[in-house]
Design a protein around this motif. Structure first.
Motif, PDB file in Angstrom:
ATOM      1  N   ARG A 159     -30.135  67.773  53.906  1.00 50.44           N
ATOM      2  CA  ARG A 159     -31.592  67.814  54.122  1.00 50.44           C
ATOM      3  C   ARG A 159     -32.068  69.161  54.649  1.00 50.44           C
ATOM      4  NH1 ARG A 159     -32.476  61.576  56.105  1.00 50.44           N
ATOM      5  NH2 ARG A 159     -31.604  60.700  54.197  1.00 50.44           N
ATOM      6  N   GLY A 160     -31.148  70.117  54.782  1.00 56.96           N
ATOM      7  CA  GLY A 160     -31.553  71.476  55.113  1.00 56.96           C
ATOM      8  C   GLY A 160     -31.562  71.841  56.581  1.00 56.96           C
ATOM      9  N   LEU A 161     -30.909  71.064  57.421  1.00 58.82           N
ATOM     10  CA  LEU A 161     -30.829  71.396  58.842  1.00 58.82           C
ATOM     11  C   LEU A 161     -29.452  72.003  59.111  1.00 58.82           C
ATOM     12  CD1 LEU A 161     -32.333  71.271  61.573  1.00 58.82           C
ATOM     13  CD2 LEU A 161     -31.163  69.100  61.993  1.00 58.82           C
ATOM     14  N   ALA A 162     -29.420  73.306  59.319  1.00 57.73           N
ATOM     15  CA  ALA A 162     -28.167  74.026  59.533  1.00 57.73           C
ATOM     16  C   ALA A 162     -27.828  74.082  61.016  1.00 57.73           C
ATOM     17  CB  ALA A 162     -28.278  75.443  58.979  1.00 57.73           C
ATOM     18  N   ALA A 163     -26.570  74.352  61.305  1.00 56.19           N
ATOM     19  CA  ALA A 163     -26.118  74.455  62.694  1.00 56.19           C
ATOM     20  C   ALA A 163     -26.913  75.514  63.448  1.00 56.19           C
ATOM     21  CB  ALA A 163     -24.623  74.769  62.733  1.00 56.19           C
ATOM     22  N   ASP A 164     -27.224  76.619  62.797  1.00 60.18           N
ATOM     23  CA  ASP A 164     -27.970  77.693  63.458  1.00 60.18           C
ATOM     24  C   ASP A 164     -29.396  77.265  63.818  1.00 60.18           C
ATOM     25  OD1 ASP A 164     -28.083  80.462  64.395  1.00 60.18           O
ATOM     26  OD2 ASP A 164     -29.569  80.714  62.785  1.00 60.18           O
ATOM     27  N   ASP A 165     -29.967  76.327  63.063  1.00 61.85           N
ATOM     28  CA  ASP A 165     -31.333  75.850  63.342  1.00 61.85           C
ATOM     29  C   ASP A 165     -31.433  75.151  64.696  1.00 61.85           C
ATOM     30  OD1 ASP A 165     -32.252  76.725  60.840  1.00 61.85           O
ATOM     31  OD2 ASP A 165     -31.815  74.788  59.899  1.00 61.85           O
ATOM     32  N   ILE A 166     -30.325  74.577  65.146  1.00 68.56           N
ATOM     33  CA  ILE A 166     -30.350  73.811  66.404  1.00 68.56           C
ATOM     34  C   ILE A 166     -29.440  74.432  67.468  1.00 68.56           C
ATOM     35  CG2 ILE A 166     -31.020  71.639  65.291  1.00 68.56           C
ATOM     36  CD1 ILE A 166     -28.015  70.795  65.565  1.00 68.56           C
ATOM     37  N   ALA A 180     -28.103  76.749  70.614  1.00 72.31           N
ATOM     38  CA  ALA A 180     -28.616  76.977  71.974  1.00 72.31           C
ATOM     39  C   ALA A 180     -29.623  78.122  71.956  1.00 72.31           C
ATOM     40  CB  ALA A 180     -27.463  77.291  72.920  1.00 72.31           C
ATOM     41  N   GLY A 181     -30.746  77.913  72.661  1.00 77.69           N
ATOM     42  CA  GLY A 181     -31.797  78.913  72.751  1.00 77.69           C
ATOM     43  C   GLY A 181     -32.894  78.762  71.725  1.00 77.69           C
ATOM     44  N   LYS A 182     -32.622  78.048  70.625  1.00 81.81           N
ATOM     45  CA  LYS A 182     -33.654  77.823  69.606  1.00 81.81           C
ATOM     46  C   LYS A 182     -34.655  76.801  70.132  1.00 81.81           C
ATOM     47  CE  LYS A 182     -31.730  80.293  66.357  1.00 81.81           C
ATOM     48  NZ  LYS A 182     -31.924  80.503  64.951  1.00 81.81           N
ATOM     49  N   THR A 183     -35.902  76.955  69.747  1.00 80.08           N
ATOM     50  CA  THR A 183     -36.929  75.982  70.117  1.00 80.08           C
ATOM     51  C   THR A 183     -37.064  74.981  68.981  1.00 80.08           C
ATOM     52  OG1 THR A 183     -38.111  77.551  71.507  1.00 80.08           O
ATOM     53  CG2 THR A 183     -39.364  75.657  70.706  1.00 80.08           C
ATOM     54  N   VAL A 184     -36.972  73.704  69.327  1.00 85.38           N
ATOM     55  CA  VAL A 184     -37.101  72.635  68.346  1.00 85.38           C
ATOM     56  C   VAL A 184     -38.049  71.569  68.880  1.00 85.38           C
ATOM     57  CG1 VAL A 184     -34.768  73.008  67.435  1.00 85.38           C
ATOM     58  CG2 VAL A 184     -35.145  71.279  69.190  1.00 85.38           C
ATOM     59  N   ARG A 185     -38.559  70.787  67.967  1.00 83.75           N
ATOM     60  CA  ARG A 185     -39.343  69.608  68.323  1.00 83.75           C
ATOM     61  C   ARG A 185     -38.556  68.403  67.844  1.00 83.75           C
ATOM     62  NH1 ARG A 185     -45.161  67.702  65.800  1.00 83.75           N
ATOM     63  NH2 ARG A 185     -45.364  65.804  67.045  1.00 83.75           N
ATOM     64  N   GLU A 217     -35.345  60.612  65.104  1.00 86.20           N
ATOM     65  CA  GLU A 217     -35.886  60.165  63.828  1.00 86.20           C
ATOM     66  C   GLU A 217     -36.076  61.394  62.928  1.00 86.20           C
ATOM     67  OE1 GLU A 217     -37.154  57.068  61.326  1.00 86.20           O
ATOM     68  OE2 GLU A 217     -36.119  56.983  63.210  1.00 86.20           O
ATOM     69  N   TRP A 218     -36.620  62.467  63.523  1.00 85.03           N
ATOM     70  CA  TRP A 218     -36.764  63.729  62.811  1.00 85.03           C
ATOM     71  C   TRP A 218     -36.747  64.895  63.796  1.00 85.03           C
ATOM     72  CZ3 TRP A 218     -41.194  66.150  64.460  1.00 85.03           C
ATOM     73  CH2 TRP A 218     -42.296  65.367  64.788  1.00 85.03           C
ATOM     74  N   VAL A 219     -36.485  66.074  63.247  1.00 85.50           N
ATOM     75  CA  VAL A 219     -36.423  67.311  64.028  1.00 85.50           C
ATOM     76  C   VAL A 219     -37.226  68.369  63.293  1.00 85.50           C
ATOM     77  CG1 VAL A 219     -34.907  69.160  64.848  1.00 85.50           C
ATOM     78  CG2 VAL A 219     -34.125  66.805  64.943  1.00 85.50           C
ATOM     79  N   GLU A 220     -38.022  69.135  64.044  1.00 80.42           N
ATOM     80  CA  GLU A 220     -38.661  70.320  63.475  1.00 80.42           C
ATOM     81  C   GLU A 220     -37.918  71.520  64.021  1.00 80.42           C
ATOM     82  OE1 GLU A 220     -42.852  70.545  64.291  1.00 80.42           O
ATOM     83  OE2 GLU A 220     -43.282  68.797  63.050  1.00 80.42           O
ATOM     84  N   ALA A 221     -37.402  72.330  63.111  1.00 82.90           N
ATOM     85  CA  ALA A 221     -36.626  73.502  63.514  1.00 82.90           C
ATOM     86  C   ALA A 221     -36.758  74.562  62.425  1.00 82.90           C
ATOM     87  CB  ALA A 221     -35.163  73.136  63.720  1.00 82.90           C
ATOM     88  N   GLY A 222     -36.859  75.796  62.843  1.00 84.02           N
ATOM     89  CA  GLY A 222     -36.937  76.877  61.850  1.00 84.02           C
ATOM     90  C   GLY A 222     -38.108  76.740  60.895  1.00 84.02           C
ATOM     91  N   GLY A 223     -39.219  76.185  61.372  1.00 83.35           N
ATOM     92  CA  GLY A 223     -40.410  76.050  60.547  1.00 83.35           C
ATOM     93  C   GLY A 223     -40.382  74.891  59.570  1.00 83.35           C
ATOM     94  N   LYS A 224     -39.413  73.984  59.698  1.00 83.56           N
ATOM     95  CA  LYS A 224     -39.371  72.839  58.769  1.00 83.56           C
ATOM     96  C   LYS A 224     -39.099  71.549  59.543  1.00 83.56           C
ATOM     97  CE  LYS A 224     -34.621  73.956  57.856  1.00 83.56           C
ATOM     98  NZ  LYS A 224     -34.146  75.243  57.590  1.00 83.56           N
ATOM     99  N   ARG A 225     -39.631  70.471  59.009  1.00 84.30           N
ATOM    100  CA  ARG A 225     -39.393  69.147  59.582  1.00 84.30           C
ATOM    101  C   ARG A 225     -38.331  68.454  58.733  1.00 84.30           C
ATOM    102  NH1 ARG A 225     -43.842  64.426  60.833  1.00 84.30           N
ATOM    103  NH2 ARG A 225     -42.433  62.694  60.498  1.00 84.30           N
ATOM    104  N   VAL A 226     -37.283  67.969  59.410  1.00 82.88           N
ATOM    105  CA  VAL A 226     -36.163  67.354  58.714  1.00 82.88           C
ATOM    106  C   VAL A 226     -36.028  65.902  59.171  1.00 82.88           C
ATOM    107  CG1 VAL A 226     -33.687  67.470  58.272  1.00 82.88           C
ATOM    108  CG2 VAL A 226     -34.984  69.582  58.607  1.00 82.88           C
TER     109      VAL A 226
END
Length: 116
Positions: free
Chosen positions: A74-81, A83-88, A104-113
């Motif tokens: 679904r496009g969520l890479a290890a680097d997206d999450i 340490a130090g990255k901001t996620v919702r 249920e879902w994560v927003e990271a790197g400008g995308k919602r997964v």
């Protein structure tokens, strides 16, 4: 002495219990939602599922994610999450441990997964 059939039966009976203990998604309360944006304190990107550790109001929260194969697909890479990255995260609280959530879902790197 335990015979082979008894040992095999006991092993088979233990598998669903072990799986249920770890994957007890029914143990999360969908009426208690965490909708939190903040930096990742630390994370894991490994099976049986990834995990985010975030701080909210001075307390560390554990957010269980999906298996790595689903996150990758679904496009969520290890680097997206990392340490130090901001996620919702949008997650449900564990009934037995209020500091553990299932995402249920994560927003990271400008995308919602979607993780479910």
């Amino acid at each position: 002495m335990i015979d082979r059939r008894t040992l095999v039966a006991a092993g088979i009976a233990a598998v669903p219990a072990a799986a249920s203990a770890h994957h007890g998604w029914g143990g999360f309360d969908t009426s208690k939602v965490l909708d939190h944006t903040g930096p990742v304190a630390r994370s894991t990107y490994a099976n049986p599922h990834g995990t985010l550790y975030m701080v909210k109001s001075g307390e560390e929260l554990t957010v269980e994610l999906a298996p790595t194969s689903r996150m990758q697909a679904r496009g969520l890479a290890a680097d997206d999450i990392a340490a130090g990255k901001t996620v919702r995260v949008y997650a449900y609280q564990n009934r037995g441990n209020p500091k553990v959530y299932r995402a249920e879902w994560v927003e990271a790197g400008g995308k919602r997964v979607e993780l479910r």
